[in-house]
Design a protein around this motif. Structure first.
Motif, PDB file in Angstrom:
ATOM      1  N   ALA A 128       0.815  -1.215   0.000  1.00  0.00           N
ATOM      2  CA  ALA A 128       0.000   0.000   0.000  1.00  0.00           C
ATOM      3  C   ALA A 128       0.847   1.262   0.000  1.00  0.00           C
ATOM      4  O   ALA A 128       0.299   2.370  -0.089  1.00  0.00           O
ATOM      5  CB  ALA A 128      -0.930  -0.002   1.209  1.00  0.00           C
ATOM      6  N   GLY A 129       2.167   1.121   0.116  1.00  0.00           N
ATOM      7  CA  GLY A 129       3.061   2.268   0.023  1.00  0.00           C
ATOM      8  C   GLY A 129       3.125   3.141   1.260  1.00  0.00           C
ATOM      9  O   GLY A 129       3.377   4.343   1.152  1.00  0.00           O
ATOM     10  N   VAL A 130       2.938   2.562   2.445  1.00  0.00           N
ATOM     11  CA  VAL A 130       2.970   3.369   3.666  1.00  0.00           C
ATOM     12  C   VAL A 130       4.399   3.790   3.990  1.00  0.00           C
ATOM     13  O   VAL A 130       5.378   3.223   3.480  1.00  0.00           O
ATOM     14  CB  VAL A 130       2.364   2.592   4.857  1.00  0.00           C
ATOM     15  N   ASP A 131       4.501   4.804   4.856  1.00  0.00           N
ATOM     16  CA  ASP A 131       5.809   5.353   5.224  1.00  0.00           C
ATOM     17  C   ASP A 131       6.412   4.666   6.449  1.00  0.00           C
ATOM     18  O   ASP A 131       7.631   4.708   6.638  1.00  0.00           O
ATOM     19  CB  ASP A 131       5.671   6.851   5.500  1.00  0.00           C
ATOM     20  N   VAL A 132       5.579   4.090   7.288  1.00  0.00           N
ATOM     21  CA  VAL A 132       6.048   3.381   8.469  1.00  0.00           C
ATOM     22  C   VAL A 132       5.017   2.319   8.822  1.00  0.00           C
ATOM     23  O   VAL A 132       3.816   2.525   8.626  1.00  0.00           O
ATOM     24  CB  VAL A 132       6.281   4.348   9.661  1.00  0.00           C
ATOM     25  N   VAL A 133       5.482   1.182   9.316  1.00  0.00           N
ATOM     26  CA  VAL A 133       4.590   0.116   9.764  1.00  0.00           C
ATOM     27  C   VAL A 133       4.751   0.013  11.279  1.00  0.00           C
ATOM     28  O   VAL A 133       5.858  -0.201  11.781  1.00  0.00           O
ATOM     29  CB  VAL A 133       4.913  -1.237   9.100  1.00  0.00           C
ATOM     30  N   VAL A 134       3.641   0.172  11.984  1.00  0.00           N
ATOM     31  CA  VAL A 134       3.664   0.180  13.441  1.00  0.00           C
ATOM     32  C   VAL A 134       3.148  -1.158  13.947  1.00  0.00           C
ATOM     33  O   VAL A 134       2.026  -1.561  13.627  1.00  0.00           O
ATOM     34  CB  VAL A 134       2.800   1.334  13.994  1.00  0.00           C
ATOM     35  N   ALA A 135       3.963  -1.846  14.736  1.00  0.00           N
ATOM     36  CA  ALA A 135       3.568  -3.118  15.336  1.00  0.00           C
ATOM     37  C   ALA A 135       2.949  -2.843  16.694  1.00  0.00           C
ATOM     38  O   ALA A 135       3.613  -2.301  17.589  1.00  0.00           O
ATOM     39  CB  ALA A 135       4.777  -4.038  15.475  1.00  0.00           C
ATOM     40  N   CYS A 136       1.682  -3.217  16.854  1.00  0.00           N
ATOM     41  CA  CYS A 136       0.956  -3.011  18.109  1.00  0.00           C
ATOM     42  C   CYS A 136       0.592  -4.385  18.663  1.00  0.00           C
ATOM     43  O   CYS A 136      -0.393  -4.996  18.254  1.00  0.00           O
ATOM     44  CB  CYS A 136      -0.285  -2.165  17.865  1.00  0.00           C
ATOM     45  N   GLY A 137       1.401  -4.871  19.568  1.00  0.00           N
ATOM     46  CA  GLY A 137       1.183  -6.198  20.126  1.00  0.00           C
ATOM     47  C   GLY A 137       2.370  -6.592  20.978  1.00  0.00           C
ATOM     48  O   GLY A 137       3.141  -5.748  21.433  1.00  0.00           O
ATOM     49  N   GLY A 138       2.512  -7.888  21.187  1.00  0.00           N
ATOM     50  CA  GLY A 138       3.619  -8.394  21.977  1.00  0.00           C
ATOM     51  C   GLY A 138       4.854  -8.634  21.124  1.00  0.00           C
ATOM     52  O   GLY A 138       4.916  -8.271  19.941  1.00  0.00           O
TER      53      GLY A 138
END
Length: 384
Positions: A128-138
């Protein structure tokens, strides 16, 4: 009773007594840390009980000629099972509003599933061409997202929501305050860090061993048995206390015969309860297993644990609590770019706290600087 018989009797009494004292001290220390973590977790959950009014619901749109940044949030909702659906929606709305306030587009939300733990969602975000991928979890979610992002040049942000949050602790990221964690995503630079690759050979002669990325630690033997023995039900209720329960169960067991080799050096035969290889070395704020480990130094650190009973476990606990760097007869320190372990009998294996089953041979290698993580400079170890 003869003098020799009396001394022998005293020795038989002293051994279990010393083991009991050592175990009691260890349990007191871990219980204190667990209680502190429980208090922090309650503060974190309280964040979502009411809306956060200080974040405006609307921000004037940026000029049409300016491209607004966009993030993807890969979220593991199982980490928020104690929140009702309304609280989960308030949490998501708060995060959306924070991105709007900073001039970003609303994030793309991607949920993990029982069979897709984050890597697939991160690849969808990349497409999708995002600028950052944020991991929300453990740590499992963070590791899976990192596996998809390594080598792509797209940075990873972290909104910790697990029990251990090992990467967050090692990078000094906020792990109990969502607002501060979001501030890091918006304001921190992208830091290149190393990743570790673990090859798991279950039979000792698998033609194509399994390959897994890890960010913090991979291990076999005692620590993997502890992770495998943690029940999800207790983990949700007790947090760190679940690891104490599982650790008490796994404390007593036989040593394993193993061969260990670092880089291209010779094989060393050892009798061990566990071998742990670390990309970084912190377990909690005050418990550091590998004091010299740095996540961006291009090396792996390892410890070989060889206790035989209660007194020896006391020596191991003392070495960890004092951040011993020299090593001793029950705790040996190793350092290199690759570590291989061969076992006579299969042992449980874990990476970043998640069990991956038993194996007879594992190989670990470092891949320097291939992952970008959004983080402020973190405290460095002070090597002696």
């Amino acid at each position: 009773m003869a003098g020799g018989d009396l001394q022998a009797s005293d020795a038989l009494v002293a051994v279990p007594l010393a083991a009991t004292v050592a175990l009691a001290v260890a349990l007191v220390v871990v219980t204190g840390l667990w209680l502190r973590e429980r208090r922090a977790a309650r503060r974190y959950r309280a964040l979502f009980e009411t809306p956060r009014p200080q974040v405006p619901d609307h921000v004037p749109p940026a000029p049409a000629t300016v491209r607004r940044q966009r993030a993807a949030v890969v979220v593991n909702l199982s980490k928020f099972s104690d929140l009702d659906p309304a609280a989960q929606l308030r949490r998501q709305a708060y995060v959306d509003a924070a991105f709007r306030q900073h001039g970003w587009e609303e994030p793309l939300w991607l949920r993990t599933t029982p069979t897709e733990h984050g890597a697939e969602q991160a690849r969808e975000a990349l497409a999708a061409g995002v600028d950052v991928v944020v991991a929300c979890g453990g740590d499992g979610t963070v590791r899976s997202v990192a596996e998809a992002l390594a080598g792509t040049g797209v940075p990873m942000g972290v909104l910790p929501a697990g029990t251990a949050n090992l990467l967050a602790r090692n990078l000094d990221l906020p792990h109990t305050d969502l607002a501060r964690a979001l501030d890091v995503v918006f304001s921190a630079p992208d830091q290149p860090v190393d990743v570790g690759w673990l090859e798991v050979d279950r039979t000792g002669s698998d033609p194509v061993p399994e390959r897994h990325l890890f960010l913090v630690m991979a291990g076999l033997g005692f620590d993997a048995a502890v992770m495998a023995g943690v029940e999800d039900r207790l983990k949700r209720r007790l947090g760190y206390g679940a690891y104490v329960v599982s650790g008490a169960r796994a404390l007593w067991g036989p040593q394993a015969r193993a061969g260990v080799r670092v880089d291209d050096g010779p094989w060393h035969q050892v009798r061990t309860r566990g071998v742990i290889v670390g990309n970084c070395g912190k377990l909690t704020r005050n418990l550091v297993l590998m004091p010299d480990a740095e996540i961006d130094d291009g090396y792996l650190d390892a410890v070989v644990l060889s206790p035989r009973g209660g007194i020896d476990w006391g020596e191991v606990a003392w070495a960890i609590l004092t951040r011993d760097r020299r090593g001793q007869r029950r705790v040996q320190h190793l350092r290199g770019r690759t570590v291989e372990v061969r076992l006579e009998a299969p042992q449980e294996v874990e990476l970043d706290g998640d069990p991956v089953g038993a194996a007879r041979r594992v190989s670990v290698a470092v891949d320097p600087g291939v992952l970008l993580v959004r983080a402020h400079p973190w405290p460095r170890t002070a090597r002696r």
